[in-house]
Design a protein around this motif. Structure first.
Motif, PDB file in Angstrom:
ATOM      1  N   ASP A 287       0.846  -1.187   0.000  1.00 39.12           N
ATOM      2  CA  ASP A 287       0.000   0.000   0.000  1.00 39.12           C
ATOM      3  C   ASP A 287       0.884   1.241   0.000  1.00 39.12           C
ATOM      4  O   ASP A 287       2.100   1.153  -0.211  1.00 39.12           O
ATOM      5  N   ALA A 288       0.295   2.386   0.261  1.00 41.93           N
ATOM      6  CA  ALA A 288       1.038   3.646   0.179  1.00 41.93           C
ATOM      7  C   ALA A 288       2.078   3.787   1.278  1.00 41.93           C
ATOM      8  O   ALA A 288       2.947   4.660   1.191  1.00 41.93           O
TER       9      ALA A 288
ATOM     10  N   ASP B 278      -3.322   2.149   5.189  1.00 40.56           N
ATOM     11  CA  ASP B 278      -3.717   3.004   4.076  1.00 40.56           C
ATOM     12  C   ASP B 278      -5.204   2.777   3.798  1.00 40.56           C
ATOM     13  O   ASP B 278      -5.591   1.689   3.334  1.00 40.56           O
ATOM     14  N   PRO B 279      -6.059   3.747   4.064  1.00 39.16           N
ATOM     15  CA  PRO B 279      -7.504   3.536   3.881  1.00 39.16           C
ATOM     16  C   PRO B 279      -7.905   3.336   2.428  1.00 39.16           C
ATOM     17  O   PRO B 279      -8.989   2.817   2.140  1.00 39.16           O
ATOM     18  N   SER B 280      -7.027   3.733   1.497  1.00 37.73           N
ATOM     19  CA  SER B 280      -7.363   3.580   0.081  1.00 37.73           C
ATOM     20  C   SER B 280      -6.963   2.206  -0.460  1.00 37.73           C
ATOM     21  O   SER B 280      -7.290   1.863  -1.602  1.00 37.73           O
ATOM     22  N   ALA B 281      -6.260   1.410   0.340  1.00 36.15           N
ATOM     23  CA  ALA B 281      -5.806   0.093  -0.110  1.00 36.15           C
ATOM     24  C   ALA B 281      -6.977  -0.874  -0.194  1.00 36.15           C
ATOM     25  O   ALA B 281      -7.962  -0.753   0.549  1.00 36.15           O
ATOM     26  N   PRO B 282      -6.916  -1.868  -1.081  1.00 38.63           N
ATOM     27  CA  PRO B 282      -7.972  -2.883  -1.162  1.00 38.63           C
ATOM     28  C   PRO B 282      -8.133  -3.616   0.179  1.00 38.63           C
ATOM     29  O   PRO B 282      -7.188  -3.690   0.976  1.00 38.63           O
ATOM     30  N   GLU B 283      -9.322  -4.153   0.389  1.00 38.03           N
ATOM     31  CA  GLU B 283      -9.596  -4.810   1.669  1.00 38.03           C
ATOM     32  C   GLU B 283      -8.615  -5.944   1.959  1.00 38.03           C
ATOM     33  O   GLU B 283      -8.160  -6.109   3.095  1.00 38.03           O
TER      34      GLU B 283
ATOM     35  N   ARG C   1      -5.463  -4.562   3.350  1.00 36.27           N
ATOM     36  CA  ARG C   1      -5.626  -4.100   4.734  1.00 36.27           C
ATOM     37  C   ARG C   1      -5.705  -5.297   5.693  1.00 36.27           C
ATOM     38  O   ARG C   1      -5.184  -5.239   6.814  1.00 36.27           O
TER      39      ARG C   1
END
Length: 247
Positions: A26-27, A83-88, A91
Motif C-alpha cells: 500500500d502507500a 492506508d484507507p485507500s488500499a484494497p480490503e 488491509r
C-alpha cells in the motif's frame, strides 16, 4: 515464520516485517529490489509496523540488505496507520502482519514463576540426593534445582509431584525466574550470535539455549562469596569462553 529486517539494535532490537508478494502493498510500504536484498527477489517492507523485538525470536539469519536500503528504512520508519485507500485484502494482510509482530514482541524465553520451588521442596523434606534419584540427574543439577537456581521441566515436575503433595502444574508455577539483570544481559543484541552458535553446537532451539545459559550463569553466580553485586556479563563471558575452548 516471519521475515523481518532489523533497523536498530542498540540495547533492544527494532525490526519491521517484510513480505514476498508484491500484490500486497500500500502507500505506506517500500519495495526493495531483488538486487538490494539477499533473497534475490523483490521484497516489500512495512515501515509503519516497525516493532521492538526480543533477540530470542531471531533464530535464523537470511543475509544483509544493501547499505543504502537499510539506511533508508531506518531513517524512514513511521507510525503510519493502514492506508484507507488500499484494497480490503491488503488491509487484512497488514493486520495479520501487525498481529504477528505483536506476538513476536511479547515472546520470552523464560516462564513466570513464584520462586517458591526451593521452599516447597524443603517443606516436603526432600534432600538433594533424593531429587537427583527421582529425576535421574546429576547431583550438581539436583542441587541447583533444590536451591531454586534452576526450574523444573514438565516431565521433571511429574516425577516429583507424588512425593511433594502437589500437581506437576502447581510445581511449575513455583519455578524460579532468572534475575532481571541477567535476563537483560542475555537479551542484549550483542549476545545473539554467541547464543545461536551455542544452540547450533548442541542441536537445540534458541529459547532452550537462552534458558540453559541463564541457569548455568545463575548457578555459577550462586557460588560467589561476599556481598558484591554479580557481574552477569563477566559470568557469561566465562561460559562462552569455556564453550569456545571445547571446540
Amino acid at each position: 515464520m516471519q521475515l523481518v529486517a532489523i533497523i536498530g539494535a542498540d540495547h533492544r532490537i527494532t525490526a519491521l516485517p517484510l513480505s514476498l508478494d508484491p500484490d500486497y502493498a500500500d502507500a505506506t510500504t517500500t519495495c526493495i529490489s531483488a538486487e538490494a536484498n539477499p533473497l534475490g527477489v523483490p521484497v516489500t517492507a512495512w515501515a509503519g509496523l516497525a516493532t521492538t523485538l526480543p533477540a530470542v525470536v531471531l533464530d535464523r539469519f537470511a543475509g544483509q540488505l544493501d547499505h543504502d536500503t537499510a539506511a533508508a528504512l531506518a531513517a524512514g520508519q513511521t507510525a503510519a496507520g493502514a492506508d484507507p485507500s488500499a484494497p480490503e485484502q491488503v488491509r487484512m494482510y497488514r493486520a495479520l502482519l501487525e498481529d504477528a509482530m505483536e506476538e513476536l514482541s511479547a515472546a520470552r524465553w523464560y516462564e513466570d514463576g513464584s520462586g517458591e520451588l526451593s521452599r516447597t521442596m524443603q517443606r516436603a523434606g526432600l534432600e538433594v540426593r533424593e531429587v537427583a534419584d527421582l529425576l535421574g540427574t546429576t547431583p550438581q543439577k539436583a542441587l541447583a534445582i533444590w536451591r531454586g537456581r534452576m526450574p523444573l521441566a514438565l516431565e521433571e515436575a511429574k516425577r516429583l509431584a507424588p512425593v511433594m503433595g502437589a500437581s506437576a502444574e502447581e510445581l511449575l508455577t513455583r519455578n524460579p525466574v532468572p534475575p532481571p539483570d541477567l535476563v537483560g544481559c542475555l537479551d542484549n543484541p550483542r549476545r545473539l550470535h554467541q547464543i545461536l552458535a551455542y544452540a547450533a553446537k548442541r542441536g537445540i532451539d534458541a529459547p532452550t539455549a537462552y534458558r540453559d545459559l541463564a541457569y548455568q550463569t545463575w548457578a555459577l553466580a550462586a557460588r560467589q562469596t561476599g556481598g558484591k553485586a554479580t557481574n552477569w556479563d563477566l559470568r557469561l563471558d566465562t561460559i562462552f569462553a569455556a564453550d569456545s575452548d571445547e571446540q
